[in-house]
Design a protein around this motif. Structure first.
Motif, PDB file in Angstrom:
ATOM      1  N   HIS A  63     -47.675 -18.354  -0.934  1.00  0.00           N
ATOM      2  CA  HIS A  63     -47.227 -18.926  -2.205  1.00  0.00           C
ATOM      3  C   HIS A  63     -47.821 -18.188  -3.392  1.00  0.00           C
ATOM      4  O   HIS A  63     -48.757 -17.411  -3.252  1.00  0.00           O
ATOM      5  CB  HIS A  63     -47.548 -20.421  -2.294  1.00  0.00           C
ATOM      6  CG  HIS A  63     -49.004 -20.765  -2.270  1.00  0.00           C
ATOM      7  ND1 HIS A  63     -49.699 -21.024  -1.111  1.00  0.00           N
ATOM      8  CD2 HIS A  63     -49.914 -20.886  -3.263  1.00  0.00           C
ATOM      9  CE1 HIS A  63     -50.952 -21.306  -1.395  1.00  0.00           C
ATOM     10  NE2 HIS A  63     -51.133 -21.221  -2.695  1.00  0.00           N
ATOM     11  N   GLU A  65     -46.002 -22.650  -6.245  1.00  0.00           N
ATOM     12  CA  GLU A  65     -46.884 -23.814  -6.343  1.00  0.00           C
ATOM     13  C   GLU A  65     -47.257 -23.997  -7.816  1.00  0.00           C
ATOM     14  O   GLU A  65     -48.026 -23.213  -8.372  1.00  0.00           O
ATOM     15  CB  GLU A  65     -48.150 -23.564  -5.498  1.00  0.00           C
ATOM     16  CG  GLU A  65     -49.180 -24.665  -5.554  1.00  0.00           C
ATOM     17  CD  GLU A  65     -50.479 -24.275  -4.817  1.00  0.00           C
ATOM     18  OE1 GLU A  65     -50.898 -25.017  -3.932  1.00  0.00           O
ATOM     19  OE2 GLU A  65     -51.063 -23.221  -5.137  1.00  0.00           O
ATOM     20  N   HIS A  86     -52.884 -17.624  -9.151  1.00  0.00           N
ATOM     21  CA  HIS A  86     -53.335 -16.944  -7.940  1.00  0.00           C
ATOM     22  C   HIS A  86     -52.164 -16.594  -7.027  1.00  0.00           C
ATOM     23  O   HIS A  86     -51.063 -17.106  -7.181  1.00  0.00           O
ATOM     24  CB  HIS A  86     -54.365 -17.777  -7.175  1.00  0.00           C
ATOM     25  CG  HIS A  86     -53.823 -19.064  -6.609  1.00  0.00           C
ATOM     26  ND1 HIS A  86     -53.747 -20.228  -7.330  1.00  0.00           N
ATOM     27  CD2 HIS A  86     -53.331 -19.369  -5.381  1.00  0.00           C
ATOM     28  CE1 HIS A  86     -53.246 -21.189  -6.579  1.00  0.00           C
ATOM     29  NE2 HIS A  86     -52.980 -20.699  -5.383  1.00  0.00           N
ATOM     30  N   GLU A 140     -55.957 -15.966  -2.651  1.00  0.00           N
ATOM     31  CA  GLU A 140     -56.190 -17.022  -1.669  1.00  0.00           C
ATOM     32  C   GLU A 140     -55.700 -16.524  -0.312  1.00  0.00           C
ATOM     33  O   GLU A 140     -54.655 -15.877  -0.234  1.00  0.00           O
ATOM     34  CB  GLU A 140     -55.411 -18.284  -2.107  1.00  0.00           C
ATOM     35  CG  GLU A 140     -55.467 -19.454  -1.143  1.00  0.00           C
ATOM     36  CD  GLU A 140     -54.602 -20.625  -1.631  1.00  0.00           C
ATOM     37  OE1 GLU A 140     -54.240 -20.675  -2.834  1.00  0.00           O
ATOM     38  OE2 GLU A 140     -54.281 -21.484  -0.813  1.00  0.00           O
TER      39      GLU A 140
HETATM   40 ZN    ZN Z   1     -52.760 -21.863  -3.680  1.00  0.00          ZN
END
Ligand code: ZN
Length: 136
Positions: A8, A55, A79, A129
């Motif tokens: 994502h 997201e 991110h 991430e």
């Molecule tokens: Zn995330």
């Protein structure tokens, strides 16, 4: 470590409701889930784009990480998340390569994923991430 895909992209927004409407009305995407992650002080909304999710992240508190990021840099991409097989192994590998880790061990993120962050100082300014579906 070899990410399998971009799981994502996290986008910091000031108003989740407005941003959801934008993604629905302009891109024709469907928000399939809204989830609050209490320990991150964040409310998230998810859209599927192919195998990658968008997201959206709204802070639930003025001292949360998303609120601080918006204060510093304004709303926008927060991110990028890579899906990996073997999250702990991937973290250990990154650490061995000299990457500064925010999370030395996986923790629980939204959507039931195990997640961990690499420090943007070590990743050319991109908060990165790594995430993995828990083995079931
Ligand atoms: Zn995330």
């Amino acid at each position: 470590m070899k990410p399998t895909h971009i799981e994502h992209i996290g986008i910091a927004v000031e108003n989740l409701e407005d941003a959801i409407k934008f993604y629905e009305n302009v891109f024709g995407l469907e928000c399939y889930k809204i989830e609050e992650v209490a320990d991150q002080k964040v409310k998230t909304a998810f859209f599927m784009v192919g195998q990658t999710k968008i997201e959206l992240l709204e802070s639930t508190s003025p001292d949360g990480p998303i609120a601080r990021s918006i204060e510093k840099k304004g709303p926008g991409i927060h991110h990028i998340a890579f899906a990996v097989n073997g999250l702990q192994k991937s973290l250990d590998h990154a650490a061995e390569k000299g990457v500064q880790l925010i999370d030395k061990q996986p923790r629980k993120g939204a959507e039931g994923l195990n997640i961990a962050f690499l420090h943007p100082k070590s990743t050319y300014g991109v908060l990165t991430e790594l995430c993995e579906h828990p083995k079931d």
